[in-house]
Design a protein around this motif. Structure first.
Motif, PDB file in Angstrom:
ATOM      1  N   ASP A   9       0.825  -1.204   0.000  1.00  0.00           N
ATOM      2  CA  ASP A   9       0.000   0.000   0.000  1.00  0.00           C
ATOM      3  C   ASP A   9       0.862   1.257   0.000  1.00  0.00           C
ATOM      4  OD1 ASP A   9       0.742   0.657   2.676  1.00  0.00           O
ATOM      5  OD2 ASP A   9      -0.838  -0.611   3.478  1.00  0.00           O
ATOM      6  N   ILE A  10       0.180   2.386  -0.181  1.00  0.00           N
ATOM      7  CA  ILE A  10       0.827   3.704  -0.249  1.00  0.00           C
ATOM      8  C   ILE A  10       0.062   4.627   0.691  1.00  0.00           C
ATOM      9  CG2 ILE A  10       1.508   5.618  -1.756  1.00  0.00           C
ATOM     10  CD1 ILE A  10       1.002   3.615  -4.137  1.00  0.00           C
ATOM     11  N   PRO A  75      -8.842   4.386   5.531  1.00  0.00           N
ATOM     12  CA  PRO A  75      -8.518   5.778   5.200  1.00  0.00           C
ATOM     13  C   PRO A  75      -7.017   6.029   5.173  1.00  0.00           C
ATOM     14  CG  PRO A  75      -9.295   5.600   7.467  1.00  0.00           C
ATOM     15  CD  PRO A  75      -9.532   4.259   6.838  1.00  0.00           C
ATOM     16  N   GLY A  76      -6.599   6.900   4.250  1.00  0.00           N
ATOM     17  CA  GLY A  76      -5.198   7.285   4.178  1.00  0.00           C
ATOM     18  C   GLY A  76      -4.294   6.276   3.519  1.00  0.00           C
ATOM     19  N   ARG A  77      -4.845   5.209   2.980  1.00  0.00           N
ATOM     20  CA  ARG A  77      -4.049   4.169   2.328  1.00  0.00           C
ATOM     21  C   ARG A  77      -4.624   3.828   0.960  1.00  0.00           C
ATOM     22  NH1 ARG A  77       1.026   3.094   4.530  1.00  0.00           N
ATOM     23  NH2 ARG A  77       0.878   3.565   6.750  1.00  0.00           N
ATOM     24  N   ILE A  78      -3.744   3.719  -0.011  1.00  0.00           N
ATOM     25  CA  ILE A  78      -4.104   3.233  -1.333  1.00  0.00           C
ATOM     26  C   ILE A  78      -3.502   1.842  -1.474  1.00  0.00           C
ATOM     27  CG2 ILE A  78      -3.929   3.585  -3.820  1.00  0.00           C
ATOM     28  CD1 ILE A  78      -5.573   5.721  -2.434  1.00  0.00           C
ATOM     29  N   LEU A  79      -4.324   0.859  -1.760  1.00  0.00           N
ATOM     30  CA  LEU A  79      -3.847  -0.520  -1.896  1.00  0.00           C
ATOM     31  C   LEU A  79      -3.350  -0.751  -3.317  1.00  0.00           C
ATOM     32  CD1 LEU A  79      -6.766  -2.396  -0.072  1.00  0.00           C
ATOM     33  CD2 LEU A  79      -4.753  -1.269   0.919  1.00  0.00           C
ATOM     34  N   GLY A  99       8.720  -8.112  -7.357  1.00  0.00           N
ATOM     35  CA  GLY A  99       9.570  -7.619  -8.434  1.00  0.00           C
ATOM     36  C   GLY A  99       8.768  -6.960  -9.539  1.00  0.00           C
ATOM     37  N   VAL A 100       7.633  -7.534  -9.891  1.00  0.00           N
ATOM     38  CA  VAL A 100       6.783  -6.946 -10.932  1.00  0.00           C
ATOM     39  C   VAL A 100       6.204  -5.614 -10.454  1.00  0.00           C
ATOM     40  CG1 VAL A 100       4.635  -7.251 -12.223  1.00  0.00           C
ATOM     41  CG2 VAL A 100       6.247  -9.140 -12.019  1.00  0.00           C
ATOM     42  N   ALA A 101       5.812  -5.542  -9.184  1.00  0.00           N
ATOM     43  CA  ALA A 101       5.313  -4.276  -8.637  1.00  0.00           C
ATOM     44  C   ALA A 101       6.380  -3.188  -8.724  1.00  0.00           C
ATOM     45  CB  ALA A 101       4.875  -4.466  -7.184  1.00  0.00           C
ATOM     46  N   THR A 102       7.615  -3.551  -8.410  1.00  0.00           N
ATOM     47  CA  THR A 102       8.716  -2.592  -8.467  1.00  0.00           C
ATOM     48  C   THR A 102       9.015  -2.183  -9.903  1.00  0.00           C
ATOM     49  OG1 THR A 102       9.706  -3.502  -6.450  1.00  0.00           O
ATOM     50  CG2 THR A 102      11.151  -2.236  -7.923  1.00  0.00           C
ATOM     51  N   HIS A 120       6.132   9.763  -1.509  1.00  0.00           N
ATOM     52  CA  HIS A 120       5.368   8.520  -1.343  1.00  0.00           C
ATOM     53  C   HIS A 120       6.249   7.311  -1.640  1.00  0.00           C
ATOM     54  CE1 HIS A 120       1.725  10.707  -0.750  1.00  0.00           C
ATOM     55  NE2 HIS A 120       1.677  11.185  -1.980  1.00  0.00           N
ATOM     56  N   ARG A 121       5.948   6.221  -0.978  1.00  0.00           N
ATOM     57  CA  ARG A 121       6.679   4.974  -1.219  1.00  0.00           C
ATOM     58  C   ARG A 121       5.750   3.790  -0.999  1.00  0.00           C
ATOM     59  NH1 ARG A 121       8.272   2.613   3.617  1.00  0.00           N
ATOM     60  NH2 ARG A 121       7.966   3.892   5.480  1.00  0.00           N
ATOM     61  N   PHE A 122       6.166   2.654  -1.503  1.00  0.00           N
ATOM     62  CA  PHE A 122       5.416   1.424  -1.273  1.00  0.00           C
ATOM     63  C   PHE A 122       5.714   0.898   0.129  1.00  0.00           C
ATOM     64  CE2 PHE A 122       5.640   0.194  -6.051  1.00  0.00           C
ATOM     65  CZ  PHE A 122       4.598   1.066  -6.313  1.00  0.00           C
ATOM     66  N   ARG A 123       4.688   0.439   0.794  1.00  0.00           N
ATOM     67  CA  ARG A 123       4.869  -0.302   2.038  1.00  0.00           C
ATOM     68  C   ARG A 123       4.478  -1.746   1.756  1.00  0.00           C
ATOM     69  NH1 ARG A 123       1.292   0.304   7.506  1.00  0.00           N
ATOM     70  NH2 ARG A 123      -0.254  -0.545   6.053  1.00  0.00           N
ATOM     71  N   VAL A 124       5.466  -2.639   1.839  1.00  0.00           N
ATOM     72  CA  VAL A 124       5.243  -4.052   1.531  1.00  0.00           C
ATOM     73  C   VAL A 124       5.125  -4.820   2.842  1.00  0.00           C
ATOM     74  CG1 VAL A 124       6.145  -6.096   0.357  1.00  0.00           C
ATOM     75  CG2 VAL A 124       6.564  -3.817  -0.600  1.00  0.00           C
ATOM     76  N   GLN A 125       4.058  -5.575   2.955  1.00  0.00           N
ATOM     77  CA  GLN A 125       3.847  -6.363   4.162  1.00  0.00           C
ATOM     78  C   GLN A 125       4.989  -7.352   4.355  1.00  0.00           C
ATOM     79  OE1 GLN A 125       0.502  -9.081   4.000  1.00  0.00           O
ATOM     80  NE2 GLN A 125      -0.101  -8.521   6.073  1.00  0.00           N
TER      81      GLN A 125
END
Length: 210
Positions: A9-10, A75-79, A99-102, A120-125
């Motif tokens: 998410d972002i 709220p506040g998160r884009i998946l 890898g594909v997401a990146t 903004h950055r990706f947050r990866v679980q």
């Protein structure tokens, strides 16, 4: 068991739909994506906004792309979810999925940051060692559907059991986890993805307060 693919998410501070629209325009201007907007037209308020980014370049994965999702209950998160008609390998490993997401979506986010002076950055679980512990009711409803289902083409009675799985359960499963559970029961990656999307939409409907 199939890899449990991570949630990505972002964090955003502006209106989610504005962020989605900005990303959609960036993708269109890049020439590497076709973009599909699916904005909720609910009378009271937006509940679910989705933008699909279909990659038109060369890839070992067929029909690959990303999907940005804004939900009012988060709220506040884009998946961010990555999609493909067929992965290579299928289903994908966690490393391939990330890898594909990146490779596909991160360049769009970097362009967004340069354009709007954001960070903004990706947050990866983090890696998941164990899945969600199913309640007895959820486990019974899922097994009733999965064991009896025609995995290649669902029968109307299969759909009835799937709807009951959503309607009667009080426990919502993460999409990535349901997808892995379905693959383990013999569903193809594509069908498991499709069912997990329907599951998410049904839960969004179930949460609405009429």
């Amino acid at each position: 068991m199939a890899d449990l693919l991570p949630g990505i998410d972002i964090a955003v501070r502006i209106e989610p739909r504005e962020f989605l629209e900005r990303m959609a325009v960036i993708a269109e201007e890049s020439g590497w994506f076709t973009v599909e907007r699916h904005y909720d037209s609910g009378l009271l308020k937006s509940v679910l906004d989705i933008v699909n980014f279909r990659y038109v370049g060369n890839s070992p994965h067929t029909g690959v792309g990303g999907q940005l999702i804004a939900r009012d209950d988060i709220p506040g998160r884009i998946l961010l979810e990555m999609r493909a008609e067929r992965w290579d390998p299928d289903p994908p490993t966690r490393a391939i999925y990330c890898g594909v997401a990146t490779e596909l979506m991160l360049p769009l986010l970097k362009t967004y940051n340069r354009t709007y002076s954001t960070r903004h950055r990706f947050r990866v679980q983090k890696a998941i060692l164990k899945g969600t512990r199913l309640s007895p009711l959820t486990k019974t409803l899922f097994e009733r559907f999965a064991i009896l289902a025609n995995t290649s083409s669902l029968h109307p009675l299969d759909w009835d059991r799937f709807y009951a799985f959503v309607r009667e359960s009080r426990q919502e499963l993460p999409g990535y986890e349901l997808r892995a559970m379905l693959i383990d029961r013999g569903f193809s990656s594509e069908k498991a993805q499709h069912l997990s999307e329907i599951y998410a939409h049904l839960w969004n409907f179930k949460r609405r307060k009429w």
